[in-house]
Design a protein around this motif. Structure first.
Motif, mmCIF file in Angstrom:
data_model
loop_
_atom_site.group_PDB
_atom_site.id
_atom_site.type_symbol
_atom_site.label_atom_id
_atom_site.label_comp_id
_atom_site.label_asym_id
_atom_site.label_seq_id
_atom_site.Cartn_x
_atom_site.Cartn_y
_atom_site.Cartn_z
ATOM 1 N N ASN A 75 0.852 -1.178 0.000
ATOM 2 C CA ASN A 75 0.000 0.000 0.000
ATOM 3 C C ASN A 75 0.892 1.233 0.000
ATOM 4 N N GLY A 76 1.160 1.747 -1.188
ATOM 5 C CA GLY A 76 2.064 2.885 -1.273
ATOM 6 C C GLY A 76 3.434 2.572 -0.733
ATOM 7 N N GLY A 77 3.881 1.331 -0.947
ATOM 8 C CA GLY A 77 5.210 0.922 -0.527
ATOM 9 C C GLY A 77 5.250 0.171 0.790
ATOM 10 N N LEU A 78 4.142 0.087 1.518
ATOM 11 C CA LEU A 78 4.096 -0.614 2.802
ATOM 12 C C LEU A 78 3.547 -2.028 2.600
ATOM 13 N N CYS A 79 4.364 -3.030 2.892
ATOM 14 C CA CYS A 79 4.010 -4.414 2.568
ATOM 15 C C CYS A 79 4.137 -5.313 3.791
ATOM 16 N N LEU A 122 7.998 -10.033 -3.608
ATOM 17 C CA LEU A 122 7.365 -8.830 -4.146
ATOM 18 C C LEU A 122 8.327 -8.018 -4.997
ATOM 19 N N TRP A 123 9.586 -7.948 -4.582
ATOM 20 C CA TRP A 123 10.539 -7.128 -5.320
ATOM 21 C C TRP A 123 10.914 -7.746 -6.665
ATOM 22 N N MET A 124 10.596 -9.053 -6.856
ATOM 23 C CA MET A 124 10.845 -9.696 -8.143
ATOM 24 C C MET A 124 9.623 -9.668 -9.057
ATOM 25 N N ASP A 125 8.494 -9.226 -8.543
ATOM 26 C CA ASP A 125 7.254 -9.151 -9.309
ATOM 27 C C ASP A 125 7.205 -7.813 -10.056
ATOM 28 N N ALA A 126 7.125 -7.871 -11.376
ATOM 29 C CA ALA A 126 7.143 -6.638 -12.181
ATOM 30 C C ALA A 126 5.988 -5.710 -11.830
ATOM 31 N N SER A 127 4.839 -6.278 -11.456
ATOM 32 C CA SER A 127 3.686 -5.429 -11.149
ATOM 33 C C SER A 127 3.922 -4.560 -9.910
ATOM 34 N N THR A 128 4.819 -4.986 -9.044
ATOM 35 C CA THR A 128 5.155 -4.166 -7.864
ATOM 36 C C THR A 128 5.684 -2.810 -8.290
ATOM 37 N N TRP A 129 6.443 -2.782 -9.366
ATOM 38 C CA TRP A 129 7.084 -1.544 -9.816
ATOM 39 C C TRP A 129 6.308 -0.843 -10.921
ATOM 40 N N GLU A 130 5.468 -1.584 -11.623
ATOM 41 C CA GLU A 130 4.776 -0.999 -12.778
ATOM 42 C C GLU A 130 3.360 -0.536 -12.467
ATOM 43 N N ALA A 166 0.405 1.357 -10.478
ATOM 44 C CA ALA A 166 0.293 2.581 -9.674
ATOM 45 C C ALA A 166 -0.191 2.264 -8.269
ATOM 46 N N GLY A 167 0.381 2.957 -7.281
ATOM 47 C CA GLY A 167 -0.063 2.842 -5.910
ATOM 48 C C GLY A 167 0.521 1.682 -5.131
ATOM 49 N N VAL A 168 1.327 0.834 -5.781
ATOM 50 C CA VAL A 168 1.908 -0.313 -5.086
ATOM 51 C C VAL A 168 3.194 0.113 -4.376
ATOM 52 N N ALA A 169 4.196 0.506 -5.130
ATOM 53 C CA ALA A 169 5.450 0.989 -4.552
ATOM 54 C C ALA A 169 5.345 2.484 -4.262
#
Length: 201
Positions: A90-94, A114-122, A124-127
């Motif tokens: 949630n906005g970088g809090l996991c 999570l850091w290997m999942d592309a969707s974490t970085w791509e 919006a609102g995840v990282a």
């Protein structure tokens, strides 16, 4: 007086030499172009890596603040707000695991980190997007902070697990990952640290 006929040998040799020099010149230009691309890629990768390191430091400062405002309710499934830790970030809090009010905290990371999942970085609102200024990059660097439960504050002392987290005997453990793309989006850098925050800090 004798007359000589020119048989064109000089012309043929000249054309062959011209062809050879043309090929050498073309090869030299190709080498220069390749060296330029190598230099540009190296510079792009270096900029990306330096940005990722700066963002990692930024995220560690955020984690330090999280330790100071740590509340169990931020880990509830029903939590709703900017301070909530969620399984998908949630906005970088996991947080992936169990942290019930009356039991011990247990970290249970997903099979694909999570850091290997592309969707974490791509997505919006995840990282979390870095607040630092990186105007030369193709996009703003990002980071995630994963809560990994608690570890003993003193490595020599191993206290019994307790539901009374946090306490002076236990420190917060975070795994922090920073992600950055270079100027041309071709170079991606990712740096990671595990960060311990003492309750008294």
């Amino acid at each position: 007086m004798k007359s000589y006929r020119q048989k064109g040998n000089v012309l043929v040799v000249t054309l062959i030499l011209l062809l050879v020099f043309t090929m050498l010149g073309t090869a030299s230009i190709g080498d220069v172009s390749l060296n330029q691309r190598i230099s540009a890629n190296y510079r792009d990768g270096n900029i990306s890596f330096q940005a990722a390191e700066a963002v990692l430091k930024e995220a560690e400062e955020v984690a330090l603040g999280l330790g100071a405002t740590h509340e169990w309710v931020n880990f509830e499934a029903a939590c709703n707000g900017d301070d909530c830790f969620t399984t998908t970030c949630n906005g970088g809090l996991c947080f992936n695991g169990d942290y019930p009010a009356a039991n011990d905290c247990a970290s249970n990371p997903p099979s694909t980190p999570l850091w290997m999942d592309a969707s974490t970085w791509e997505s919006a609102g995840v990282a979390a997007v870095s607040a630092l200024d990186f105007s030369s990059l193709s996009e703003s660097p990002r980071y995630i902070i994963e809560f990994m439960c608690f570890i003993p504050s003193d490595p020599v002392n191993t206290p019994n697990p307790t539901s009374n987290y946090p306490s002076p005997e236990w420190s917060y453990m975070y795994r922090i990952t920073a992600y950055s793309k270079g100027e041309g989006s071709g170079s991606i850098s990712m740096v990671q640290s595990t960060y311990k925050v003492d309750p008294n800090d």
